[in-house]
Design a protein around this motif. Structure first.
Motif, PDB file in Angstrom:
ATOM      1  N   LEU A  42       0.724  -1.212  -0.154  1.00 19.56           N
ATOM      2  CA  LEU A  42      -0.072   0.119  -0.048  1.00 19.56           C
ATOM      3  C   LEU A  42       0.890   1.183  -0.035  1.00 19.56           C
ATOM      4  O   LEU A  42       1.750   1.298   0.841  1.00 19.56           O
ATOM      5  CB  LEU A  42      -1.044  -0.099   1.255  1.00 19.56           C
ATOM      6  CG  LEU A  42      -2.028  -1.034   1.198  1.00 19.56           C
ATOM      7  CD1 LEU A  42      -2.778  -0.696   2.594  1.00 19.56           C
ATOM      8  CD2 LEU A  42      -3.001  -0.920  -0.005  1.00 19.56           C
ATOM      9  N   LEU A  43       0.660   2.028  -0.970  1.00 16.33           N
ATOM     10  CA  LEU A  43       1.465   3.450  -1.039  1.00 16.33           C
ATOM     11  C   LEU A  43       0.355   4.769  -0.550  1.00 16.33           C
ATOM     12  O   LEU A  43      -0.515   4.965  -1.064  1.00 16.33           O
ATOM     13  CB  LEU A  43       1.693   3.593  -2.652  1.00 16.33           C
ATOM     14  CG  LEU A  43       2.362   2.298  -3.101  1.00 16.33           C
ATOM     15  CD1 LEU A  43       2.781   2.793  -4.696  1.00 16.33           C
ATOM     16  CD2 LEU A  43       3.710   1.810  -2.621  1.00 16.33           C
ATOM     17  N   LEU A 132      -3.791   5.236  -2.104  1.00 18.18           N
ATOM     18  CA  LEU A 132      -4.681   6.211  -2.026  1.00 18.18           C
ATOM     19  C   LEU A 132      -4.064   7.580  -2.532  1.00 18.18           C
ATOM     20  O   LEU A 132      -3.011   7.736  -2.403  1.00 18.18           O
ATOM     21  CB  LEU A 132      -5.183   6.347  -0.467  1.00 18.18           C
ATOM     22  CG  LEU A 132      -4.139   6.583   0.433  1.00 18.18           C
ATOM     23  CD1 LEU A 132      -3.978   8.279   0.761  1.00 18.18           C
ATOM     24  CD2 LEU A 132      -4.659   6.313   1.894  1.00 18.18           C
ATOM     25  N   SER A 133      -5.187   8.063  -3.247  1.00 14.28           N
ATOM     26  CA  SER A 133      -4.669   9.492  -3.701  1.00 14.28           C
ATOM     27  C   SER A 133      -3.461   9.531  -4.733  1.00 14.28           C
ATOM     28  O   SER A 133      -3.616   8.460  -5.690  1.00 14.28           O
ATOM     29  CB  SER A 133      -4.589  10.276  -2.763  1.00 14.28           C
ATOM     30  OG  SER A 133      -4.482  11.681  -3.237  1.00 14.28           O
ATOM     31  N   GLU A 134      -2.175   9.861  -4.308  1.00 12.58           N
ATOM     32  CA  GLU A 134      -1.190  10.053  -5.280  1.00 12.58           C
ATOM     33  C   GLU A 134      -0.663   8.564  -5.279  1.00 12.58           C
ATOM     34  O   GLU A 134      -0.156   7.988  -6.122  1.00 12.58           O
ATOM     35  CB  GLU A 134      -0.081  10.982  -4.665  1.00 12.58           C
ATOM     36  CG  GLU A 134       1.266  10.722  -5.770  1.00 12.58           C
ATOM     37  CD  GLU A 134       1.973  11.760  -5.324  1.00 12.58           C
ATOM     38  OE1 GLU A 134       2.135  13.163  -6.014  1.00 12.58           O
ATOM     39  OE2 GLU A 134       2.983  11.640  -4.332  1.00 12.58           O
ATOM     40  N   SER A 155      -6.540   1.418  -7.020  1.00 12.99           N
ATOM     41  CA  SER A 155      -6.370   2.835  -6.599  1.00 12.99           C
ATOM     42  C   SER A 155      -7.634   3.320  -5.967  1.00 12.99           C
ATOM     43  O   SER A 155      -8.702   3.198  -6.448  1.00 12.99           O
ATOM     44  CB  SER A 155      -6.286   3.455  -8.229  1.00 12.99           C
ATOM     45  OG  SER A 155      -6.177   4.942  -8.042  1.00 12.99           O
ATOM     46  N   TRP A 156      -7.306   3.885  -4.937  1.00 14.62           N
ATOM     47  CA  TRP A 156      -8.255   4.478  -3.829  1.00 14.62           C
ATOM     48  C   TRP A 156      -8.293   5.878  -4.115  1.00 14.62           C
ATOM     49  O   TRP A 156      -7.359   6.526  -3.710  1.00 14.62           O
ATOM     50  CB  TRP A 156      -8.017   4.180  -2.427  1.00 14.62           C
ATOM     51  CG  TRP A 156      -7.766   2.922  -2.114  1.00 14.62           C
ATOM     52  CD1 TRP A 156      -7.628   1.727  -2.819  1.00 14.62           C
ATOM     53  CD2 TRP A 156      -7.221   2.081  -0.904  1.00 14.62           C
ATOM     54  NE1 TRP A 156      -7.063   0.628  -2.099  1.00 14.62           N
ATOM     55  CE2 TRP A 156      -6.882   0.983  -1.017  1.00 14.62           C
ATOM     56  CE3 TRP A 156      -7.257   2.998   0.348  1.00 14.62           C
ATOM     57  CZ2 TRP A 156      -6.680   0.246   0.018  1.00 14.62           C
ATOM     58  CZ3 TRP A 156      -6.971   2.232   1.563  1.00 14.62           C
ATOM     59  CH2 TRP A 156      -6.340   1.008   1.473  1.00 14.62           C
ATOM     60  N   HIS A 236     -12.644  13.404  -1.448  1.00 11.18           N
ATOM     61  CA  HIS A 236     -11.202  12.827  -1.524  1.00 11.18           C
ATOM     62  C   HIS A 236     -10.559  13.338   0.057  1.00 11.18           C
ATOM     63  O   HIS A 236     -10.142  13.964   0.531  1.00 11.18           O
ATOM     64  CB  HIS A 236     -10.360  13.763  -2.274  1.00 11.18           C
ATOM     65  CG  HIS A 236      -9.290  13.357  -2.794  1.00 11.18           C
ATOM     66  ND1 HIS A 236      -8.942  12.453  -3.812  1.00 11.18           N
ATOM     67  CD2 HIS A 236      -8.000  13.183  -2.296  1.00 11.18           C
ATOM     68  CE1 HIS A 236      -7.605  12.096  -4.080  1.00 11.18           C
ATOM     69  NE2 HIS A 236      -7.173  12.759  -3.082  1.00 11.18           N
ATOM     70  N   ASN A 237     -11.000  11.866   0.948  1.00  7.61           N
ATOM     71  CA  ASN A 237     -10.605  12.123   2.213  1.00  7.61           C
ATOM     72  C   ASN A 237     -10.445  10.790   3.058  1.00  7.61           C
ATOM     73  O   ASN A 237     -10.964   9.731   2.466  1.00  7.61           O
ATOM     74  CB  ASN A 237     -11.782  12.916   2.874  1.00  7.61           C
ATOM     75  CG  ASN A 237     -13.250  12.432   2.674  1.00  7.61           C
ATOM     76  OD1 ASN A 237     -13.524  11.293   3.000  1.00  7.61           O
ATOM     77  ND2 ASN A 237     -14.184  13.145   2.267  1.00  7.61           N
TER      78      ASN A 237
END
Length: 258
Positions: A42-43, A132-134, A155-156, A236-237
């Motif tokens: 997970l990134l 998540l995000s980036e 991709s979250w 986006h949270n």
């Protein structure tokens, strides 16, 4: 019902020349077992660090609960730190400057270190890459360039076109195109199909990045790449990522070798 405490099986390790911090969740029974386990990498996003997955998303609690309910198979979760600082943007990409090979750090250095230190299934069929995000953008970008290394890509609330960050890509259009999954997909689709890759991604209905996700899903459909894309209520949270972590871990477990 009382919320379970974060499991003590979250370990910290150092990887690479910079001794980058990596958090590793080990599923229940790992210490007393001889079996090999699949791995979900997970990134984190920007700004960010891997602590968010542990303290806010609480991925260890999520997997422990899913395991107790017999809804998943045990999976190691690896959460590396992909920058020199929480507020320093690297996009998990191989930048134009020397010693800025963050994609290589992930797919080569981190993966090799985890396979060497833990009882993993050491091939692409036993690995998922998400974020998540980036970090969601990066999971697609790295996964597309190394399709044999990861069976599942998640991709979250991510995106599919590289941000024109001068400190990373130097304003070079060829570098931006190379690091944009939406643009590299036509060249990668055949290999993704051959490697039986599975893409799982979502966006919020109020997320400013949602149009990229719709375009990306349409291209995946056109090129017959297996995927599941959906839209959730929200922006986006962290609340959105936390509530969908249950499904994210379940999907990774269902599509990996055990």
């Amino acid at each position: 019902m009382r919320t379970p405490a974060q499991p003590s099986r979250v370990k910290s390790a150092a990887v690479g020349d910079r001794e980058q911090r990596v958090l590793v969740y080990l599923p229940p029974g790992y210490g007393s077992s001889t079996r090999r386990y699949p791995v979900l990498y997970l990134l984190h996003g920007f700004p960010g660090n891997p602590d968010g997955f542990v303290r806010t998303v609480r991925v260890g609690v999520v997997e422990d609960t899913l395991l107790a309910e017999h809804r998943v198979e045990p999976t190691i979760i690896v959460m590396p730190f992909g920058s020199t600082g929480t507020f320093t943007d690297k996009a998990w990409a191989n930048g134009t400057k020397p010693n800025e090979k963050w994609a290589t750090f992930l797919w080569r250095d981190v993966v090799h270190a985890i396979d060497a230190r833990y009882r993993t299934i050491p091939d692409g069929g036993g690995r998922a890459l998400g974020g998540l995000s980036e970090g969601g953008y990066a999971s697609l970008n790295i996964g597309f360039h190394h399709p044999r290394e990861f069976r599942v890509l998640e991709s979250w609330s991510g995106y599919e076109k590289a941000d024109d960050v001068k400190s990373i890509f130097g304003g070079r259009q060829e570098k931006l195109a190379y690091n944009s999954p939406l643009e590299t997909l036509p060249r990668t689709a055949k290999v993704l199909r051959r490697e039986r890759a599975y893409l799982w991604f979502y966006t919020g209905d109020e997320d400013s990045l949602r149009k990229q996700n719709f375009a990306f899903a349409a291209e995946l459909t056109r090129l017959h790449v297996p995927h599941h894309f959906f839209v959730v209520s929200g922006g986006h949270n962290w609340a959105l990522w936390r509530s969908n972590a249950w499904q994210a871990i379940s999907v990774a477990s269902a599509h990996l070798a055990h």
